[in-house]
Design a protein around this motif. Sequence first.
Motif, PDB file in Angstrom:
ATOM      1  N   ASP A  11     -60.093  45.965   9.472  1.00  0.00           N
ATOM      2  CA  ASP A  11     -60.586  44.791   8.750  1.00  0.00           C
ATOM      3  C   ASP A  11     -60.608  43.566   9.652  1.00  0.00           C
ATOM      4  OD1 ASP A  11     -60.899  46.274   6.456  1.00  0.00           O
ATOM      5  OD2 ASP A  11     -59.009  45.638   5.547  1.00  0.00           O
ATOM      6  N   PHE A  12     -59.552  43.392  10.428  1.00  0.00           N
ATOM      7  CA  PHE A  12     -59.425  42.231  11.311  1.00  0.00           C
ATOM      8  C   PHE A  12     -60.569  42.170  12.319  1.00  0.00           C
ATOM      9  CE2 PHE A  12     -57.708  40.504  15.354  1.00  0.00           C
ATOM     10  CZ  PHE A  12     -57.437  39.202  14.947  1.00  0.00           C
ATOM     11  N   LEU A  13     -60.918  43.326  12.897  1.00  0.00           N
ATOM     12  CA  LEU A  13     -61.976  43.391  13.916  1.00  0.00           C
ATOM     13  C   LEU A  13     -63.357  43.678  13.315  1.00  0.00           C
ATOM     14  CD1 LEU A  13     -60.072  45.361  16.716  1.00  0.00           C
ATOM     15  CD2 LEU A  13     -60.564  42.911  16.648  1.00  0.00           C
ATOM     16  N   GLU A  14     -63.428  43.689  11.989  1.00  0.00           N
ATOM     17  CA  GLU A  14     -64.691  43.888  11.284  1.00  0.00           C
ATOM     18  C   GLU A  14     -65.384  45.192  11.694  1.00  0.00           C
ATOM     19  OE1 GLU A  14     -67.033  40.348  11.738  1.00  0.00           O
ATOM     20  OE2 GLU A  14     -65.477  39.059  10.881  1.00  0.00           O
TER      21      GLU A  14
ATOM     22  N   ILE B 195     -48.927  57.089   5.359  1.00  0.00           N
ATOM     23  CA  ILE B 195     -49.537  55.984   4.605  1.00  0.00           C
ATOM     24  C   ILE B 195     -49.280  54.652   5.300  1.00  0.00           C
ATOM     25  CG2 ILE B 195     -49.389  54.680   2.444  1.00  0.00           C
ATOM     26  CD1 ILE B 195     -48.832  57.391   1.051  1.00  0.00           C
ATOM     27  N   LYS B 196     -48.055  54.474   5.772  1.00  0.00           N
ATOM     28  CA  LYS B 196     -47.700  53.231   6.464  1.00  0.00           C
ATOM     29  C   LYS B 196     -48.563  53.022   7.700  1.00  0.00           C
ATOM     30  CE  LYS B 196     -44.151  51.421   9.510  1.00  0.00           C
ATOM     31  NZ  LYS B 196     -42.900  51.735  10.240  1.00  0.00           N
ATOM     32  N   HIS B 197     -48.695  54.068   8.531  1.00  0.00           N
ATOM     33  CA  HIS B 197     -49.490  53.940   9.757  1.00  0.00           C
ATOM     34  C   HIS B 197     -50.961  53.684   9.434  1.00  0.00           C
ATOM     35  CE1 HIS B 197     -46.124  54.841  12.275  1.00  0.00           C
ATOM     36  NE2 HIS B 197     -45.991  56.079  11.836  1.00  0.00           N
TER      37      HIS B 197
ATOM     38  N   VAL C 279     -53.424  50.482  10.516  1.00  0.00           N
ATOM     39  CA  VAL C 279     -54.712  50.679  11.185  1.00  0.00           C
ATOM     40  C   VAL C 279     -55.854  50.104  10.348  1.00  0.00           C
ATOM     41  CG1 VAL C 279     -56.379  52.450  11.881  1.00  0.00           C
ATOM     42  CG2 VAL C 279     -53.981  52.640  12.589  1.00  0.00           C
ATOM     43  N   GLU C 280     -55.795  50.288   9.048  1.00  0.00           N
ATOM     44  CA  GLU C 280     -56.835  49.723   8.173  1.00  0.00           C
ATOM     45  C   GLU C 280     -56.873  48.204   8.289  1.00  0.00           C
ATOM     46  OE1 GLU C 280     -59.190  51.108   6.657  1.00  0.00           O
ATOM     47  OE2 GLU C 280     -58.623  53.143   6.080  1.00  0.00           O
TER      48      GLU C 280
ATOM     49  N   ASN D 210     -59.068  57.210  16.716  1.00  0.00           N
ATOM     50  CA  ASN D 210     -58.690  56.550  17.966  1.00  0.00           C
ATOM     51  C   ASN D 210     -57.633  55.479  17.725  1.00  0.00           C
ATOM     52  OD1 ASN D 210     -60.215  57.049  20.739  1.00  0.00           O
ATOM     53  ND2 ASN D 210     -61.642  57.579  19.089  1.00  0.00           N
ATOM     54  N   LEU D 211     -57.772  54.733  16.642  1.00  0.00           N
ATOM     55  CA  LEU D 211     -56.784  53.707  16.345  1.00  0.00           C
ATOM     56  C   LEU D 211     -55.452  54.328  15.918  1.00  0.00           C
ATOM     57  CD1 LEU D 211     -58.789  50.918  14.476  1.00  0.00           C
ATOM     58  CD2 LEU D 211     -58.361  51.189  16.902  1.00  0.00           C
ATOM     59  N   MET D 212     -55.506  55.439  15.184  1.00  0.00           N
ATOM     60  CA  MET D 212     -54.273  56.122  14.796  1.00  0.00           C
ATOM     61  C   MET D 212     -53.492  56.607  16.017  1.00  0.00           C
ATOM     62  SD  MET D 212     -53.521  56.117  11.556  1.00  0.00           S
ATOM     63  CE  MET D 212     -52.453  57.547  11.304  1.00  0.00           C
ATOM     64  N   LEU D 213     -54.221  56.974  17.074  1.00  0.00           N
ATOM     65  CA  LEU D 213     -53.545  57.393  18.300  1.00  0.00           C
ATOM     66  C   LEU D 213     -52.733  56.243  18.901  1.00  0.00           C
ATOM     67  CD1 LEU D 213     -56.327  59.598  19.899  1.00  0.00           C
ATOM     68  CD2 LEU D 213     -54.052  60.362  19.215  1.00  0.00           C
ATOM     69  N   GLY D 214     -53.157  55.012  18.625  1.00  0.00           N
ATOM     70  CA  GLY D 214     -52.397  53.869  19.074  1.00  0.00           C
ATOM     71  C   GLY D 214     -51.062  53.717  18.358  1.00  0.00           C
ATOM     72  N   ARG D 215     -50.869  54.448  17.274  1.00  0.00           N
ATOM     73  CA  ARG D 215     -49.604  54.403  16.536  1.00  0.00           C
ATOM     74  C   ARG D 215     -48.600  55.439  17.037  1.00  0.00           C
ATOM     75  NH1 ARG D 215     -48.063  50.337  14.540  1.00  0.00           N
ATOM     76  NH2 ARG D 215     -46.683  51.487  13.151  1.00  0.00           N
TER      77      ARG D 215
END
Length: 257
Positions: A140-143, A129-131, A135-136, A98-103
């Motif tokens: 991490d930011f949102l735990e 790898i960059k995307h 996302v990673e 889902n987060l990758m779709l944001g890219r």
Amino acid sequence: MVHFKIENLSISFGGITAVDHVNFEVEQNKIFSIIGPNGSGKTTIFNMISGIYKPVSGRIILDDENLVGYKPDKIARKGVARTFQNIQLFGNASVMDNLMLGRHIHMKTGVTGGACMWGRKSGTAKEEIKHREIVENIIDFLELQSLRDHFVSGLPYGKRKLVELGRALALEPKVLLLDEPSAGMNTEEKDDLCIWIKDIREDYKVTILLIEHDMNMVMGISDRILAINHGIKITEGTPQEVQKHPDVVAAYLGEED
């Protein structure tokens, strides 16, 4: 410095004016909240900003460019991301997917291109790898590390709201529209969300527009607040100024009591 500006924004549905010549300005990296009773026009303003509705008059200015008339995907490419009152995620996909779709707006090969071409073209592999690194970092930011491979449909409501927030961040927006981000969250989750919203402003250098019914949250994190009712601007100012305004108390804060 003025970063985002609404000028004389109006829209009508079936002859009824939903938003009537609303004006406001938001400085860069500030948190600007819009409050008002249900049906006052708050989400309609967000729908015009994000290109879902086209205003009958007015301008929506981001970095000196008028966004009125642009389709939602072009507005996203210009730097406007959004979360919704009703979560809009892919339930049968993982948090990571889902987060990758944001890219997607940043992908030269498309959403699935990176996966399909993995190992065949070094440029595509590097892009993938960059995307994934971006996302990673959001995970991490949102735990959300422990949930990264879980299907969204199996997550608690509050966590799904965080995933939607993360997907919006993955767009790397200049302006982030948060529509009722704390809805369905418990007190602890709301407290965490307040910290994340402040951190997003600081760490991601994002201008934030917020619609939220939780007045404790609004008053606690907003730099400025716009109060509207029946699509008309009541007042605008600091949290201290707005919460004391008699028309705000009558139209909105009073109904909470």
